[in-house]
Design an enzyme around this catalytic site. Sequence first.
Site, PDB file in Angstrom:
ATOM      1  N   TYR A  33       0.926  -1.119  -0.081  1.00 11.47           N
ATOM      2  CA  TYR A  33       0.016   0.031   0.111  1.00 11.47           C
ATOM      3  C   TYR A  33       0.839   0.921  -0.023  1.00 11.47           C
ATOM      4  CZ  TYR A  33       0.754   0.986   5.170  1.00 11.47           C
ATOM      5  OH  TYR A  33       1.220   1.144   6.241  1.00 11.47           O
ATOM      6  N   ARG A  52       7.802   4.466  -5.068  1.00 15.55           N
ATOM      7  CA  ARG A  52       7.791   3.236  -3.975  1.00 15.55           C
ATOM      8  C   ARG A  52       6.912   2.276  -4.081  1.00 15.55           C
ATOM      9  NH1 ARG A  52       7.674   5.073   2.123  1.00 15.55           N
ATOM     10  NH2 ARG A  52       5.458   5.380   1.421  1.00 15.55           N
ATOM     11  N   ARG A 100      -7.285 -20.543  -2.350  1.00  8.69           N
ATOM     12  CA  ARG A 100      -6.192 -20.412  -1.271  1.00  8.69           C
ATOM     13  C   ARG A 100      -5.220 -21.373  -1.618  1.00  8.69           C
ATOM     14  NH1 ARG A 100      -4.426 -20.892   3.938  1.00  8.69           N
ATOM     15  NH2 ARG A 100      -4.412 -19.005   5.102  1.00  8.69           N
ATOM     16  N   LYS A 147       6.660  -1.785   1.566  1.00  7.28           N
ATOM     17  CA  LYS A 147       5.366  -1.183   2.223  1.00  7.28           C
ATOM     18  C   LYS A 147       4.221  -2.234   2.152  1.00  7.28           C
ATOM     19  CE  LYS A 147       3.150   3.344   3.428  1.00  7.28           C
ATOM     20  NZ  LYS A 147       3.589   3.021   4.804  1.00  7.28           N
ATOM     21  N   GLU A 180      12.366   2.880  13.540  1.00  3.35           N
ATOM     22  CA  GLU A 180      11.405   3.874  13.219  1.00  3.35           C
ATOM     23  C   GLU A 180      10.133   3.943  13.943  1.00  3.35           C
ATOM     24  OE1 GLU A 180       9.979   3.078   9.161  1.00  3.35           O
ATOM     25  OE2 GLU A 180      10.584   0.879   9.480  1.00  3.35           O
ATOM     26  N   LEU A 205      11.218   1.329   6.513  1.00  2.00           N
ATOM     27  CA  LEU A 205      10.825   1.799   5.419  1.00  2.00           C
ATOM     28  C   LEU A 205      11.182   3.162   4.976  1.00  2.00           C
ATOM     29  CD1 LEU A 205       8.330   1.242   3.603  1.00  2.00           C
ATOM     30  CD2 LEU A 205       7.020   2.896   4.844  1.00  2.00           C
TER      31      LEU A 205
HETATM   32  N1  PDD Z   1       3.106   4.803   7.253  1.00  3.05           N
HETATM   33  N2  PDD Z   1       7.911   3.920   8.444  1.00  3.05           N
HETATM   34  C1  PDD Z   1       6.589   3.234   8.530  1.00  3.05           C
HETATM   35  C2  PDD Z   1       6.817   1.651   9.336  1.00  3.05           C
HETATM   36  C3  PDD Z   1       5.620   3.545   7.952  1.00  3.05           C
HETATM   37  O1  PDD Z   1       4.395   2.980   7.858  1.00  3.05           O
HETATM   38  C4  PDD Z   1       5.515   4.817   7.575  1.00  3.05           C
HETATM   39  C5  PDD Z   1       4.317   5.337   6.794  1.00  3.05           C
HETATM   40  C6  PDD Z   1       6.696   5.674   7.344  1.00  3.05           C
HETATM   41  C7  PDD Z   1       6.773   6.844   6.700  1.00  3.05           C
HETATM   42  O2  PDD Z   1       6.438   6.938   5.088  1.00  3.05           O
HETATM   43  P1  PDD Z   1       6.144   8.226   4.414  1.00  3.05           P
HETATM   44  O3  PDD Z   1       7.003   9.236   4.747  1.00  3.05           O
HETATM   45  O4  PDD Z   1       6.464   7.695   3.021  1.00  3.05           O
HETATM   46  O5  PDD Z   1       4.639   8.321   4.628  1.00  3.05           O
HETATM   47  C8  PDD Z   1       7.847   5.104   7.847  1.00  3.05           C
HETATM   48  C9  PDD Z   1       1.772   5.254   6.406  1.00  3.05           C
HETATM   49  C10 PDD Z   1       1.615   6.752   6.503  1.00  3.05           C
HETATM   50  C11 PDD Z   1       0.769   4.635   7.074  1.00  3.05           C
HETATM   51  O6  PDD Z   1       0.879   3.247   7.332  1.00  3.05           O
HETATM   52  O7  PDD Z   1      -0.413   5.049   7.563  1.00  3.05           O
END
Ligand code: PDD
Length: 292
Positions: A33, A52, A100, A147, A180, A205
């Site tokens: 996503y 990405r 499945r 992601k 993170e 990420l």
């Molecule tokens: N999350 N690290 C993780 C684990 C994340 O899930 C996200 C973003 C980021 C920041 O990435 P970006 O700057 O590209 O949004 C870092 C999104 C916003 C979410 O899961 O809702």
Amino acid sequence: MPRYAYVNDSYIAHRNASVHIEDRGYQFADGVYEVIALINGDLADERGHLDRLERSLAELSIAVPLPRQTLLLKIKELIRRNRLRNANIYIQVTRGVAKRDFKFPDRTRPSLVITAWPFRFDGNTAVEKGAIAVSVPDIRWKRPDIKSVALLPQVLAKQAAAEKGAYEAWMVDSDGYVTEGSSSNAWIVTKQGKIVTHSATQSILRGVTRTAIIRICQELQMAFEERPFTLQEAYAANEAFNTSAVALIVPIVELDGYKIGSGQPGPVARRLYEEYRSYVKEGRSQQLPWTA
Ligand code: PDD
């Protein structure tokens, strides 16, 4: 509630939007996503997010559901139909619907779902007042650089944070380094005034907002370093903050009960927030590649 969602070629009423029970996203979390901020009508860092998305899909050998320009048209049409100017746009792609079986099915069409949730960027309390974070062990798989929609460790982390009255969980690896946030990148401003965030390895990420903030730091000649840092360094930092497409830059004013700096949002986080908003407003975010 948003009124429309996009599901596999159709714009449909959000309340009726659904995917098949045999969708591999539902069965195996076999999907990826993206989240893109729509700020005053501008899709912030649209290129970085689409870069990405395509890279996450390629890593999992999931076909691109639509060419990039067509996908952008669908996103913009969904925004138009929902009459939104400030929102978070969620794009989810799974390997599709199949009987499945763990291994990849022979022939499936990827499923594509786009939703748009109104969001108020101006006057966001977390940004203005700062937020509380707590640390949790990073129990994710070894490819958090993808992601993926497999978010159970982050769900547990965020719940653990919520139960302690905190907004975000900072995840810590087995060597004691902060990787993170559960849904954001984690940053500190050291005692020496250096802005530090974890290097873009496979352990995090690589945030699109992170890339933009690094570019802004370079342009403004703000001292910046990509390296892992420990919780102890964070507790003693002048400032701490998180970045993500959802809330952009959120100052962290307390971590594990330790007041960070003055216990108020700091000048570096505030400045970067203002700079990021201008960067989006001036259209500079549109073409910045994700790995710039
Ligand atoms: N999350 N690290 C993780 C684990 C994340 O899930 C996200 C973003 C980021 C920041 O990435 P970006 O700057 O590209 O949004 C870092 C999104 C916003 C979410 O899961 O809702």
